[in-house]
Write an enzyme that holds these catalytic residues in place. Structure first.
Site, PDB file in Angstrom:
ATOM      1  N   GLY B  50       0.684  -2.473  -2.476  1.00  0.00           N
ATOM      2  CA  GLY B  50       0.563  -2.606  -1.029  1.00  0.00           C
ATOM      3  C   GLY B  50       0.805  -1.252  -0.411  1.00  0.00           C
ATOM      4  O   GLY B  50       1.460  -0.402  -1.004  1.00  0.00           O
ATOM      5  N   THR B  51       0.264  -1.054   0.800  1.00  0.00           N
ATOM      6  CA  THR B  51       0.315   0.302   1.337  1.00  0.00           C
ATOM      7  C   THR B  51       1.101   0.450   2.631  1.00  0.00           C
ATOM      8  O   THR B  51       2.318   0.386   2.597  1.00  0.00           O
ATOM      9  CB  THR B  51      -1.096   0.878   1.431  1.00  0.00           C
ATOM     10  OG1 THR B  51      -1.936  -0.100   2.029  1.00  0.00           O
ATOM     11  CG2 THR B  51      -1.625   1.201   0.058  1.00  0.00           C
ATOM     12  N   THR B  52       0.452   0.623   3.774  1.00  0.00           N
ATOM     13  CA  THR B  52       1.167   1.175   4.923  1.00  0.00           C
ATOM     14  C   THR B  52       1.820   0.121   5.825  1.00  0.00           C
ATOM     15  O   THR B  52       1.184  -0.868   6.191  1.00  0.00           O
ATOM     16  CB  THR B  52       0.194   2.024   5.774  1.00  0.00           C
ATOM     17  OG1 THR B  52      -0.510   2.887   4.893  1.00  0.00           O
ATOM     18  CG2 THR B  52       0.926   2.823   6.813  1.00  0.00           C
ATOM     19  N   LYS B  83       1.661  -8.253   4.253  1.00  0.00           N
ATOM     20  CA  LYS B  83       2.804  -7.472   3.788  1.00  0.00           C
ATOM     21  C   LYS B  83       3.952  -7.421   4.797  1.00  0.00           C
ATOM     22  O   LYS B  83       4.934  -6.733   4.575  1.00  0.00           O
ATOM     23  CB  LYS B  83       2.331  -6.055   3.446  1.00  0.00           C
ATOM     24  CG  LYS B  83       1.364  -6.051   2.266  1.00  0.00           C
ATOM     25  CD  LYS B  83       0.813  -4.690   1.988  1.00  0.00           C
ATOM     26  CE  LYS B  83      -0.253  -4.342   3.010  1.00  0.00           C
ATOM     27  NZ  LYS B  83      -0.911  -3.062   2.718  1.00  0.00           N
ATOM     28  N   ALA B 225      -6.162   4.149   0.749  1.00  0.00           N
ATOM     29  CA  ALA B 225      -5.484   2.922   0.319  1.00  0.00           C
ATOM     30  C   ALA B 225      -5.049   2.048   1.493  1.00  0.00           C
ATOM     31  O   ALA B 225      -4.485   0.986   1.300  1.00  0.00           O
ATOM     32  CB  ALA B 225      -4.266   3.268  -0.532  1.00  0.00           C
TER      33      ALA B 225
END
Lengths: 234, 273
Positions: B50-52, B83, B225
């Site tokens: 998972g990213t930002t 997320k 991403a």
């Protein structure tokens, strides 16, 4: 070498049961009543911190009478049981039946193997999608389980209060009415000729499992909120 | 679910008094379910990441927002992963890093807070919640060393101070309180730049939502991403406000309007100039 006196198993069990019953009879009663949108719990309990009625899981609640330290221990065990089950499977897989079984095994084992039985009586209640799916389990000190319909009264004056509730309770009543029935029974005079008492919100511990709430259905009714509900029934 | 003694009675771990922590109970009753207790081979497993995540304070609360992309190497593993989650009624948690472990950690943390609330009968303080999260992360350090790191961003409404607060973490469980705003994950460098320019004191909730979404748009611009708002598929970031009213997810209709406005502003040139 001295021999211990022989005590027949019947006598042993009867002594333990009498002991537990006496302990439970000393405490104040709890009434559990089904209403159209859920299940209501009420008890005469002036304490705001030492509860007889508690949340176990999303749709499951717990009510107890008897010795506080013993039922508090069972309550914590129930929360742990439910949370572990929900964590390992899914939230919908936590059921009152499973919990009632775990409690029954625990109470039964303590009753037969330990020197002192637990002086408690419990109700494990779960609300379903409608009143027909609601479940009420009553557990006694020796581990026996009974599935009840509609209402349960436990504690010192259980039989007398049970008769009072039975005369007035019927399926499908709204919250204010079932609470009025429960609170009237809790305040009723213990013997013929004595005055009935009018219990104020500050003397009561009241909570509901409310079917209309999204996830965690348990809610305590205190202060003004409780006074309003009690006043609504007149 | 742990060993059951022959009598059928609840095991001793269930009836031991004293602890209000679910994780502590789990370590005794079913240690195999704790995320940190699992051996892995190490090395890059190619699992989704998972990213930002960004968090922004405003007067009377915080906004937390996370994009919807998970990547496995150069592949997009998911374009609609979530997320950002409610940790409890008054706090939110966003996660970056190894997605599977991160979601497990969030489940454990949510349950930890609910468990405490049920056993104790009252809510943990916001600092207490932030510290519990640090402890759970510390239990994960072994996995982090093997490349399966999870880094959360935590924020909530402090009922005692009547203000929103944000906490960031590192993989060792270090807990750092952030002021104003913060971002984590691969796109965080770009998101932080955007937050610094756009955040100002005295924002209201709607203003903070705009600042947070714009930071995610900027992150998605420069980080492969991070996924931006996807109007074609109607996939928008998960954005939530946490204030005295509790955790509230911002509806997609509002996010669609915000992201359209950002698009239009960028097409016609910068109106602030």
């Amino acid at each position: 070498m001295s021999m211990p006196f022989y005590v027949s198993p019947e006598q042993l069990m009867k002594d333990r049961a009498d002991y537990a019953r006496k302990g439970i009879a000393r405490g104040r009663s709890v009434v559990v009543l089904q209403y159209d949108d859920g299940i209501a719990f009420a008890s005469e309990n002036p304490s705001r911190a030492l509860h007889k009625i508690s949340e176990i899981y999303d749709r499951i609640a717990f009510a107890a009478v008897g010795k506080y330290n013993e039922f508090e221990n069972l309550r914590v065990a129930g929360v742990r049981y439910a949370d572990l089950r929900g964590y390992s499977y899914d939230r919908v897989d936590v059921t009152a039946r499973g919990l009632a079984n775990a409690y029954a095994q625990t109470l039964g084992t303590v009753f037969t193997t330990e020197s002192k039985p637990l002086e408690v009586e419990l109700v494990v209640a779960e609300i379903g999608a409608g009143p027909a799916d609601d479940q009420l389990y009553r557990l006694t000190y020796d581990g026996s389980v009974a599935e009840e319909q509609g209402y349960v009264v436990m504690g010192g004056q259980a039989e007398r209060l049970g008769a009072l509730v039975a005369a007035q309770w019927e399926p499908g009543l709204p919250l204010a009415q079932v609470l009025a029935i429960g609170v009237r029974a809790l305040g009723s005079a213990p013997e013929e000729g004595a005055e009935d008492r009018q219990l104020s919100p500050a003397q009561l511990e009241v909570a509901v499992l409310d079917r209309t709430r999204p996830r965690r259905a348990f809610r305590r009714l205190t202060g003004d909120l409780l006074a309003d509900v009690l006043a609504a029934a007149g | 679910m742990g060993p059951v003694p022959s009598s059928g009675r609840l095991p001793a771990a269930y009836t031991t008094p004293g602890s209000s922590s679910f994780a502590q109970f789990l370590a005794q009753a079913a240690p195999e379910l704790l995320p940190g207790n699992r051996p892995t081979g190490g090395g890059d497993l190619g699992v989704p990441h998972g990213t930002t995540i960004v968090a922004v304070t405003f007067d009377g609360g915080i906004v937390m927002a996370g994009d919807r992309r998970a990547t496995a190497g150069s592949m997009i593993a998911s374009r609609h992963i979530e997320k950002v989650f409610p940790a409890d009624e008054y706090s939110a948690i966003g996660i970056a890093g190894s997605a599977g472990l991160a979601i497990e950690l969030v489940r454990l943390f949510q349950l930890e807070l609910e468990h405490y609330e049920k056993i104790e009968g009252n809510l943990l303080s916001l600092d207490g919640k932030a510290n519990r999260l640090a402890t759970l992360l510390r239990g994960n350090l072994g996995l982090a060393m093997q490349g399966l790191a999870v880094v959360p961003l935590f924020g909530g409404y402090d009922l005692a101070r009547a203000a929103g607060r944000i906490f960031s973490y590192d993989v060792t469980g270090g807990r750092y309180e952030e002021t104003e705003h913060h971002a984590i994950g691969s796109g965080s460098v770009f998101a932080r730049g955007s937050l610094k320019k756009r955040w100002r004191p005295g924002l209201d909730a709607d203003g903070a939502v705009e600042v947070a979404v714009e930071a995610l748009v900027d992150a998605a611009d420069d980080d492969s991403a991070t996924g931006g708002p996807d109007a074609g598929r109607r996939i928008y970031p998960v954005v939530a406000t946490v204030s005295a009213a509790g955790y509230l997810r911002v509806p997609d209709t509002q996010l669609a309007a915000v992201s359209t406005r950002i698009d239009v502003e960028r097409q016609v040139g910068d109106p602030r100039a």
